[in-house]
Motif scaffolding. Structure first.
Motif, PDB file in Angstrom:
ATOM      1  N   PHE A  70       0.809  -1.125   0.035  1.00  0.00           N
ATOM      2  CA  PHE A  70       0.029  -0.154  -0.092  1.00  0.00           C
ATOM      3  C   PHE A  70       0.784   1.194   0.095  1.00  0.00           C
ATOM      4  O   PHE A  70       1.963   1.286   0.797  1.00  0.00           O
ATOM      5  CB  PHE A  70      -0.991   0.116   1.299  1.00  0.00           C
ATOM      6  CG  PHE A  70      -2.097  -0.853   1.169  1.00  0.00           C
ATOM      7  CD1 PHE A  70      -3.407  -0.544   0.812  1.00  0.00           C
ATOM      8  CD2 PHE A  70      -1.785  -2.320   1.820  1.00  0.00           C
ATOM      9  CE1 PHE A  70      -4.275  -1.640   0.680  1.00  0.00           C
ATOM     10  CE2 PHE A  70      -2.643  -3.145   1.522  1.00  0.00           C
ATOM     11  CZ  PHE A  70      -4.210  -2.671   1.277  1.00  0.00           C
ATOM     12  N   TYR A  72       0.131   5.075   0.791  1.00  0.00           N
ATOM     13  CA  TYR A  72      -1.036   6.110   1.153  1.00  0.00           C
ATOM     14  C   TYR A  72      -0.572   7.469   1.503  1.00  0.00           C
ATOM     15  O   TYR A  72       0.642   7.453   2.073  1.00  0.00           O
ATOM     16  CB  TYR A  72      -1.790   5.413   1.947  1.00  0.00           C
ATOM     17  CG  TYR A  72      -1.443   5.382   3.427  1.00  0.00           C
ATOM     18  CD1 TYR A  72      -1.770   6.678   4.447  1.00  0.00           C
ATOM     19  CD2 TYR A  72      -0.603   4.411   4.005  1.00  0.00           C
ATOM     20  CE1 TYR A  72      -1.294   6.442   5.761  1.00  0.00           C
ATOM     21  CE2 TYR A  72      -0.067   4.375   5.333  1.00  0.00           C
ATOM     22  CZ  TYR A  72      -0.630   5.526   6.238  1.00  0.00           C
ATOM     23  OH  TYR A  72      -0.074   5.501   7.480  1.00  0.00           O
ATOM     24  N   LEU A 175      -2.878  -0.392  -8.468  1.00  0.00           N
ATOM     25  CA  LEU A 175      -4.514  -0.079  -8.497  1.00  0.00           C
ATOM     26  C   LEU A 175      -4.383   1.343  -8.010  1.00  0.00           C
ATOM     27  O   LEU A 175      -4.261   1.718  -6.722  1.00  0.00           O
ATOM     28  CB  LEU A 175      -5.190  -1.089  -7.764  1.00  0.00           C
ATOM     29  CG  LEU A 175      -4.734  -2.433  -8.256  1.00  0.00           C
ATOM     30  CD1 LEU A 175      -5.279  -3.670  -7.086  1.00  0.00           C
ATOM     31  CD2 LEU A 175      -5.802  -2.778  -9.496  1.00  0.00           C
ATOM     32  N   ASP A 176      -4.864   2.367  -8.859  1.00  0.00           N
ATOM     33  CA  ASP A 176      -4.797   3.609  -8.476  1.00  0.00           C
ATOM     34  C   ASP A 176      -6.170   4.408  -8.917  1.00  0.00           C
ATOM     35  O   ASP A 176      -6.320   4.492  -9.946  1.00  0.00           O
ATOM     36  CB  ASP A 176      -3.460   4.272  -9.187  1.00  0.00           C
ATOM     37  CG  ASP A 176      -3.588   6.042  -8.611  1.00  0.00           C
ATOM     38  OD1 ASP A 176      -3.855   6.327  -7.796  1.00  0.00           O
ATOM     39  OD2 ASP A 176      -2.488   6.427  -9.342  1.00  0.00           O
ATOM     40  N   ASN A 177      -7.058   4.552  -7.638  1.00  0.00           N
ATOM     41  CA  ASN A 177      -6.834   4.349  -6.317  1.00  0.00           C
ATOM     42  C   ASN A 177      -7.867   3.512  -5.731  1.00  0.00           C
ATOM     43  O   ASN A 177      -8.968   3.211  -6.246  1.00  0.00           O
ATOM     44  CB  ASN A 177      -6.505   5.687  -5.737  1.00  0.00           C
ATOM     45  CG  ASN A 177      -7.796   6.584  -5.716  1.00  0.00           C
ATOM     46  OD1 ASN A 177      -8.668   6.087  -5.423  1.00  0.00           O
ATOM     47  ND2 ASN A 177      -7.627   7.761  -6.382  1.00  0.00           N
ATOM     48  N   LEU A 178      -7.641   2.961  -4.526  1.00  0.00           N
ATOM     49  CA  LEU A 178      -8.632   2.140  -3.725  1.00  0.00           C
ATOM     50  C   LEU A 178     -10.038   2.729  -3.822  1.00  0.00           C
ATOM     51  O   LEU A 178     -10.924   1.884  -4.060  1.00  0.00           O
ATOM     52  CB  LEU A 178      -8.136   1.883  -2.290  1.00  0.00           C
ATOM     53  CG  LEU A 178      -8.597   0.516  -1.698  1.00  0.00           C
ATOM     54  CD1 LEU A 178      -7.556   0.223  -0.641  1.00  0.00           C
ATOM     55  CD2 LEU A 178     -10.234   0.906  -1.169  1.00  0.00           C
ATOM     56  N   TRP A 193     -14.154  -6.137   3.210  1.00  0.00           N
ATOM     57  CA  TRP A 193     -12.929  -6.252   2.590  1.00  0.00           C
ATOM     58  C   TRP A 193     -12.882  -7.753   2.004  1.00  0.00           C
ATOM     59  O   TRP A 193     -12.185  -8.101   1.154  1.00  0.00           O
ATOM     60  CB  TRP A 193     -11.762  -6.059   3.531  1.00  0.00           C
ATOM     61  CG  TRP A 193     -10.403  -6.069   2.744  1.00  0.00           C
ATOM     62  CD1 TRP A 193      -9.664  -6.792   3.247  1.00  0.00           C
ATOM     63  CD2 TRP A 193     -10.044  -5.070   1.807  1.00  0.00           C
ATOM     64  NE1 TRP A 193      -8.213  -6.498   2.447  1.00  0.00           N
ATOM     65  CE2 TRP A 193      -8.598  -5.436   1.514  1.00  0.00           C
ATOM     66  CE3 TRP A 193     -10.501  -4.189   1.050  1.00  0.00           C
ATOM     67  CZ2 TRP A 193      -7.856  -4.918   0.578  1.00  0.00           C
ATOM     68  CZ3 TRP A 193      -9.967  -3.521   0.182  1.00  0.00           C
ATOM     69  CH2 TRP A 193      -8.706  -4.043  -0.267  1.00  0.00           C
ATOM     70  N   PHE A 212      -1.609  -1.179  -3.906  1.00  0.00           N
ATOM     71  CA  PHE A 212      -2.819  -0.172  -3.898  1.00  0.00           C
ATOM     72  C   PHE A 212      -2.205   1.160  -3.607  1.00  0.00           C
ATOM     73  O   PHE A 212      -1.326   1.678  -2.744  1.00  0.00           O
ATOM     74  CB  PHE A 212      -3.699  -0.521  -2.648  1.00  0.00           C
ATOM     75  CG  PHE A 212      -4.700  -1.901  -3.117  1.00  0.00           C
ATOM     76  CD1 PHE A 212      -6.038  -1.388  -3.644  1.00  0.00           C
ATOM     77  CD2 PHE A 212      -4.363  -3.039  -2.908  1.00  0.00           C
ATOM     78  CE1 PHE A 212      -6.954  -2.576  -3.877  1.00  0.00           C
ATOM     79  CE2 PHE A 212      -5.087  -4.117  -3.120  1.00  0.00           C
ATOM     80  CZ  PHE A 212      -6.395  -3.933  -3.502  1.00  0.00           C
ATOM     81  N   ALA A 214      -3.834   4.661  -1.898  1.00  0.00           N
ATOM     82  CA  ALA A 214      -4.998   4.932  -1.268  1.00  0.00           C
ATOM     83  C   ALA A 214      -4.990   6.120  -0.431  1.00  0.00           C
ATOM     84  O   ALA A 214      -3.757   6.810  -0.385  1.00  0.00           O
ATOM     85  CB  ALA A 214      -5.284   3.717   0.108  1.00  0.00           C
ATOM     86  N   ARG A 228      -7.421  -4.287   5.977  1.00  0.00           N
ATOM     87  CA  ARG A 228      -6.685  -4.154   4.725  1.00  0.00           C
ATOM     88  C   ARG A 228      -5.224  -4.364   4.978  1.00  0.00           C
ATOM     89  O   ARG A 228      -4.595  -5.158   4.079  1.00  0.00           O
ATOM     90  CB  ARG A 228      -6.891  -3.031   3.905  1.00  0.00           C
ATOM     91  CG  ARG A 228      -8.395  -2.616   3.632  1.00  0.00           C
ATOM     92  CD  ARG A 228      -8.477  -1.056   3.060  1.00  0.00           C
ATOM     93  NE  ARG A 228      -9.980  -0.803   2.875  1.00  0.00           N
ATOM     94  CZ  ARG A 228     -10.427   0.625   2.507  1.00  0.00           C
ATOM     95  NH1 ARG A 228      -9.397   1.101   2.508  1.00  0.00           N
ATOM     96  NH2 ARG A 228     -11.624   0.389   2.213  1.00  0.00           N
TER      97      ARG A 228
END
Length: 348
Positions: A70, A72, A175-178, A193, A212, A214, A228
């Motif tokens: 992640f 973030y 993966l942009d974004n959650l 989740w 991810f 986030a 998560r």
């Protein structure tokens, strides 16, 4: 029409009724799984000799095949700059800070937020060489070409994306974004989740690393349920650098690992990043520097940790060491102490 009617009709036209496979019975499933368990259960001694390929390192030693990671931070802090830089360097077999990519990888960057022009400009700014393994699945392009809206909450879409990765030999997926890509999931609901976790485990079993991007909440932590992070191998937190407000083109931020199963803090120290892209330059200038222990201490205070015990825990230091750092900060004039609490001068 019943099965009897179908049989009569088929008999009249001289055709055989196609056999319909019956689902396996509970007893059959039990027997099948007993065989699987017998094959996969082994002693501790056999476990050491079990022939399963080890997960290869992707970048340095902290990023490995099948990892869940992640990145973030607050809005506008530079998350996409860093994520795309990581993706590009992994695809090119390049380098991120002191961490070298062990070889070029096939990377899929799934964008669910930026305009198409923005993602193209950012990719061109961060490209270092011709990366045959860099691919994008962009939400605006998908809608323009197919009329479909990308929502990875759907198990069918998850399965299709996994198969796309398998067919194209993808080893990393960003993966942009959650919040944009997983619509309909309640962020603070831990059970929600479960709509995503089985898919992430499928990615890991196929040695596909998932990263991810986030958002951070008002408290500075990753927004949503902490569940998560349970399966994550590493988590990066981005916070604003002291002079981030002065940056006009690009982003400037501090990045540090708040969770790292694969490497130590010495191998992955806090870094201050600066991405600068002007209209006159085709490529972004990317620079970074390691932060000293005193700078890291100041950053924690700036992020809201005011007690010596909390800071000591986050920095893996003793309270005495934190006290010495505080004295240096007070002598320099940027730190004050109110009882047992620390604060930056001018922010108390």
């Amino acid at each position: 029409m019943s099965s009897i009617d179908l049989a009569i009709l088929a008999e009249e036209v001289g055709q055989a009724v196609p056999a319909v496979a019956e689902p396996p019975s509970p007893a059959d499933l039990r027997s099948e799984w007993l065989g699987h368990f017998a094959k996969a259960t082994c002693s501790a001694a056999d476990l050491a000799q079990l022939s399963v390929p080890p997960r290869e390192p992707i970048l340095g030693e902290w990023f490995r095949q099948g990892d869940l990671g992640f990145i973030y931070g607050p809005r506008g802090s530079g998350k996409t700059w860093l994520a795309m830089h990581l993706a590009r360097q992994c695809a090119e077999g390049g380098q991120v800070a002191d961490w070298k990519a062990h070889k070029p990888r096939r990377v899929l960057y799934v964008d669910g937020e930026m305009p198409l022009d923005g993602i193209r400009e950012r990719d061109a700014a961060l490209s270092g060489s011709s990366a045959e393994g860099m691919f994008y699945l962009q939400h605006e392009a998908l809608f323009h070409l197919t009329g479909k809206v990308l929502n990875l909450t759907s198990s069918a879409v998850q399965t299709a994306l996994l198969e796309t990765c398998q067919r194209n030999g993808m080893e990393l997926i960003f993966l942009d974004n959650l919040s944009c890509l997983f619509s309909g999931i309640k962020e603070n609901d831990a059970d929600a989740w479960e709509l995503v976790l089985p898919w992430l485990l499928d990615l890991r079993r196929n040695r596909i690393a998932a990263v991810f991007i986030a958002h951070a909440g008002r408290n500075g932590l990753m927004r949503g349920t902490s569940r998560r992070e349970d399966a994550a191998f590493w988590v990066m937190q981005l916070t604003e650098a002291n002079d981030a407000a002065e940056v006009q083109n690009g982003a400037k931020f501090v990045c540090r690992f708040v969770k790292n199963r694969n490497a130590t803090e010495q191998e992955c120290p806090p870094l201050e990043w600066h991405f600068c892209k002007t209209k006159d330059e085709p490529h972004a200038r990317v620079s970074w520097k390691k932060l000293s222990t005193l700078q890291v201490f100041r950053q924690w205070v700036q992020d809201g940790l005011t007690g010596a015990s909390d800071i000591a825990g986050e920095m893996s230091l003793s309270k005495g060491q934190v006290s010495k750092l505080a004295k240096q900060g007070m002598a320099a004039g940027w730190l004050i102490k109110d009882g047992r609490e620390y604060a930056l001068a001018g922010q108390a």
